[in-house]
Design a protein around this motif. Structure first.
Motif, short mmCIF file in Angstrom:
data_model
loop_
_atom_site.label_atom_id
_atom_site.label_comp_id
_atom_site.label_asym_id
_atom_site.label_seq_id
_atom_site.Cartn_x
_atom_site.Cartn_y
_atom_site.Cartn_z
N ARG A 164 48.42 36.65 35.88
CA ARG A 164 48.88 35.82 37.00
C ARG A 164 47.75 35.61 38.00
NH1 ARG A 164 54.29 38.56 38.76
NH2 ARG A 164 54.19 36.96 40.36
N MET A 165 46.82 36.58 38.08
CA MET A 165 45.65 36.39 38.94
C MET A 165 44.65 35.44 38.30
SD MET A 165 45.05 40.13 40.55
CE MET A 165 43.28 40.09 40.49
N PRO A 187 45.07 31.10 39.23
CA PRO A 187 44.39 30.32 40.28
C PRO A 187 42.88 30.21 40.06
CG PRO A 187 45.16 32.44 41.15
CD PRO A 187 45.77 32.27 39.79
N ILE A 188 42.29 31.21 39.39
CA ILE A 188 40.85 31.16 39.11
C ILE A 188 40.58 30.04 38.11
CG2 ILE A 188 38.87 32.45 38.19
CD1 ILE A 188 40.28 35.02 39.18
N GLN A 196 40.71 26.68 39.80
CA GLN A 196 39.45 26.35 40.49
C GLN A 196 38.36 25.97 39.50
OE1 GLN A 196 38.19 29.38 43.49
NE2 GLN A 196 40.19 30.20 42.99
#
Lengths: 101, 277
Positions: free
Chosen positions: A33-34, A37-38, A41
């Motif tokens: 889940r982390m 977002p990476i 980007q």
């Protein structure tokens, strides 16, 4: 570029050409889940790379086909060929290095 | 947890608690993520005689006092195993089990593990060796997995694996002392005190982590995380304190480190806020 969700039906066609990152993930995995977002980007910064995801819960055949035994696992394809593999959460820098961009 | 904390601190020992208290005194929010405090080396210390003001306290008494002080000061405490730290774009994420928390800064105060990896463990990481039941357990539903439980929360992790349908063979220090992970391309089993057990995966739960495993690529020096005089690591927004940055492995030194790391993290957060305006 938006992140594409792959299935066993569209997988091969999706990685056939150009640079493609595929993230094997699942909803119950904190590091996955982390990673999300990476990857967003990364996709925004590198429009030349297509960013795809495989939910291992929904696509166990794909996970088995690529021997995914820990998640997140990221596979890096160049023109349909597997060029690199990374296990565990990857930072923006490490994604770029693994994909050679 | 949706909230973004000013400081997310990994570890509830003297360094972590000192950093958290420092943050609270400067009006910052602080979250401590910690595994069972009773797994720490300090908890097992029979006497700590060189910490000012508390002569002949046991390690357990000190830890209880530290954590109690943190709670009363408004520090939030979350039980769980931090597995990874990463820059999510302006904020730092810390994964804890199947969830993650967010902080403007992170303080690594996770102590030091003296455990050496088992033979085969590093080689087969990502090929059946796992440290995360919630991440990888589902990939082994209906299959045989070996669990090496060397931390207080290990039985819970093993129970989780059972509950999702893994066939668990459980090992702890009472059952075997020497382990090796078996397999060539992928894990084929676990050897425990010379006896081989077939398994498709080996889950290992230790109380500590290798210093750079939370943040691959962070600068390390001789088994410790490298920091400057302000306890800043090589990763922006990430600070470190206590045993993980080096000897002496003493409570007094850890408290001092934590104070400096806490102050540096607060300044970093203030600069971030100023830059945002």
């Amino acid at each position: 570029m938006a992140v594409t969700h792959l299935t066993k039906e569209n997988f091969d066609a999706s990685v056939a050409s150009g640079k493609v990152v595929v993230d094997f993930w699942a909803t119950w995995c904190g590091p996955c889940r982390m990673q999300s977002p990476i990857l967003d980007q990364f996709a925004a910064a590198h429009p030349e790379v297509s960013v795809c995801k495989v939910d291992v819960d929904e696509q166990p055949e794909l996970a088995a086909r690529f021997g995914v035994m820990n998640i997140p696992t990221l596979l890096f394809f160049v023109d349909g060929k597997l060029a690199n593999k990374a296990v565990g959460l990857q930072s923006l820098d490490r994604l770029a290095a693994a994909m050679g961009v | 947890m949706e909230e973004c904390f000013d400081l997310v601190i990994i570890g509830s020992g003297p360094a972590g608690v000192s950093a958290a208290l420092t943050a609270r005194h400067r009006g910052k929010s602080a979250l401590i993520v910690t595994t069972a405090p009773e797994d720490s080396m300090l908890y097992k210390a029979e006497h700590v005689d060189n910490y000012p003001g508390l002569p002949a306290a046991t390690g357990a008494e000190l830890i209880d006092a530290f954590i109690g002080h943190a709670r009363r000061s408004g520090v939030q405490i979350m039980r769980g195993r931090a597995l990874a730290v990463a820059d999510l774009g302006g904020v730092l994420g810390v994964s804890v089990g199947s969830d993650f928390v967010q902080g403007r800064s992170v303080v690594l105060a996770c102590g030091l593990t003296r455990a050496k990896p088992f033979p085969g463990e590093a080689e087969l990481l990502g090929r059946g060796v796992s440290y995360c039941a919630t991440c990888d357990g589902m990939l082994y539903r209906g299959r045989r997995v070996a669990v090496v439980g060397l931390a207080t929360d290990a039985p819970e992790e093993a129970e989780y694996l059972r509950s999702i349908g893994c066939e668990v063979e459980y090992f702890d220090s009472g059952r075997a002392r020497r382990y090796a992970v078996l397999g060539e391309e992928r894990v084929s089993g676990l050897e425990a005190d010379g006896v081989q057990y077939p398994a498709d995966a080996v889950f290992i739960f230790r109380s500590g982590l290798a210093p750079d495993s939370l943040l691959p690529g962070i600068a390390v020096d001789g088994g410790h995380i490298k920091v400057d005089a302000g306890m800043a690591t090589s990763v922006p927004g990430v600070f470190a304190a206590g045993d993980v940055v080096g000897a002496p492995y003493q409570v007094a030194k850890a408290v001092g480190d934590g104070n400096i790391a806490g102050l540096s993290a607060c300044r970093y957060v203030e600069r971030l806020a100023a830059g945002d305006k």
